[in-house]
Write an enzyme that holds these catalytic residues in place. Structure first.
Site, PDB file in Angstrom:
ATOM      1  N   GLU A   1      -4.379  69.489  42.073  1.00 30.89           N
ATOM      2  CA  GLU A   1      -5.081  68.759  43.133  1.00 30.89           C
ATOM      3  C   GLU A   1      -5.962  69.683  43.973  1.00 30.89           C
ATOM      4  OE1 GLU A   1      -2.197  66.322  41.403  1.00 30.89           O
ATOM      5  OE2 GLU A   1      -1.867  68.274  42.350  1.00 30.89           O
TER       6      GLU A   1
ATOM      7  N   HIS B   1       5.685  58.633  44.993  1.00 33.00           N
ATOM      8  CA  HIS B   1       4.582  57.757  44.579  1.00 33.00           C
ATOM      9  C   HIS B   1       4.351  56.626  45.583  1.00 33.00           C
ATOM     10  CE1 HIS B   1       6.033  59.630  40.848  1.00 33.00           C
ATOM     11  NE2 HIS B   1       4.806  59.475  40.378  1.00 33.00           N
TER      12      HIS B   1
END
Length: 337
Positions: free
Chosen positions: A60, A129
């Protein structure tokens, strides 16, 4: 007009902008051949080729750093972080680089980049998540933060974000990806409404950043919400027959304070909602802004409906969510004060 759910609207926004502007580039984990874990980029690589829609390594920090370099060079990158929970390794790049470029170069450089990411719960994704980290980004000067609640807004806001010269963090509430959430329920008995999509214009259009939407007019109380919470607010107002004015913020930064203040001065009461944990959430900022600007018009303290101050509870996801019952109790308290 075409009937689309939010995923389809987001996909179409990419397609429209990639057709209009050759500088728009889309990349991230699995966004190319696979079309994204939620299929938001499905078909883009086939149509526009691997140079304009491509997969990135599982890094990321690297994804966002690459987007910063592309934007500084003159491209318009749209980088997807697969889940908002994964954005933290790239946080330094967002805060220290993307958000500061315009100021540190005395406006010589801009940073026309968008970071898209699904956020919030609703898919039983557990702690890694399901997080709602929007408040962390609203605290960073130089960033714009956008959260749509409908397919129409999702497409128009994303196009506006791509065309904006500054960095935009674009959070997508995945609980309503496939249709408007049926906010009447506190548990997932009917997780989607009967009509999972809405009419979305074809082609190019924008929804201005910094302009809220009054989705329900009312006189008794103002409810401020964004993302999935807009649907919960509407359901609570209707189920409890409360004459509530529900405002969909659409963008947290820039914030449409004018619409908020005008509404609260009219109703004299205010309830703010967020899915994120309670402490230091964006709801606290909203409550403070309302108190500062509407103090002499308020008939009761500003109330909050939020998630718990706890790590995201996998097994108790639907108890964690601010739902109709907690909203009903908060409305009763603010209306009877």
């Amino acid at each position: 007009m075409t009937t689309r759910n939010m995923i389809q609207a987001i996909n179409d926004a990419h397609r429209v902008m990639m057709e209009r502007d050759p500088d728009v580039v889309v990349f991230g984990e699995d966004v190319g051949y696979f079309g994204g874990v939620f299929r938001a980029t499905e078909g883009l690589q086939k149509q526009f080729g691997k140079q304009r829609c491509f997969d990135a390594p599982i890094s990321e920090g690297g994804i966002i750093a690459t987007a910063v370099g592309m934007a500084a060079y003159g491209l318009k990158p749209v980088a997807e972080i697969q889940f908002a929970d994964y954005i933290y390794p790239g946080y330094d790049q967002i805060v220290s680089e993307a958000a500061r470029i315009r100021y540190r170069t005395a406006h010589e450089w801009t940073m026309p980049m968008v970071i898209r990411s699904p956020y919030g719960g609703g898919i039983f994704g557990g702690q890694t998540h399901s997080q709602s980290p929007e408040a962390l980004f609203t605290h960073v000067a130089g960033l714009k933060v956008v959260i749509p609640s409908t397919p129409y807004d999702a497409k128009g806001l994303l196009i506006a974000a791509i065309e904006d010269p500054d960095p935009v963090v674009f959070f997508e509430p995945k609980r309503i990806y496939n249709g408007p959430f049926d906010g009447h329920h506190d548990k997932p008995v009917t997780p989607w409404a009967k009509h999972p999509a809405s009419e979305v214009p074809d082609g190019h259009y924008t929804v201005p950043l910094g302009k809220a939407n009054i989705v329900r007019a009312g006189e008794a109380v103002t409810i401020l919400a964004y993302g999935t919470m807009v649907h919960v607010a509407l359901a609570a107002a209707e189920a409890n027959q409360v004459d509530a004015e529900v405002i969909d913020l659409r963008t947290l930064v820039p914030l449409d304070l004018e619409t908020i203040v005008e509404s609260v001065k009219k109703t004299g009461r205010c309830l703010v909602m967020q899915e994120a944990t309670r402490t230091s959430g964006f709801a606290a900022e909203l409550a403070t802004l309302v108190q500062e600007r509407c103090f002499y018009h308020l008939e009761a303290p500003v109330a909050r409906v939020t998630g718990w101050d706890t790590p995201y509870p996998h097994a108790y996801e639907w108890i964690y969510f601010p739902g109709p019952l907690r909203t009903k109790n908060a409305l009763k308290k603010v209306l009877e004060s």
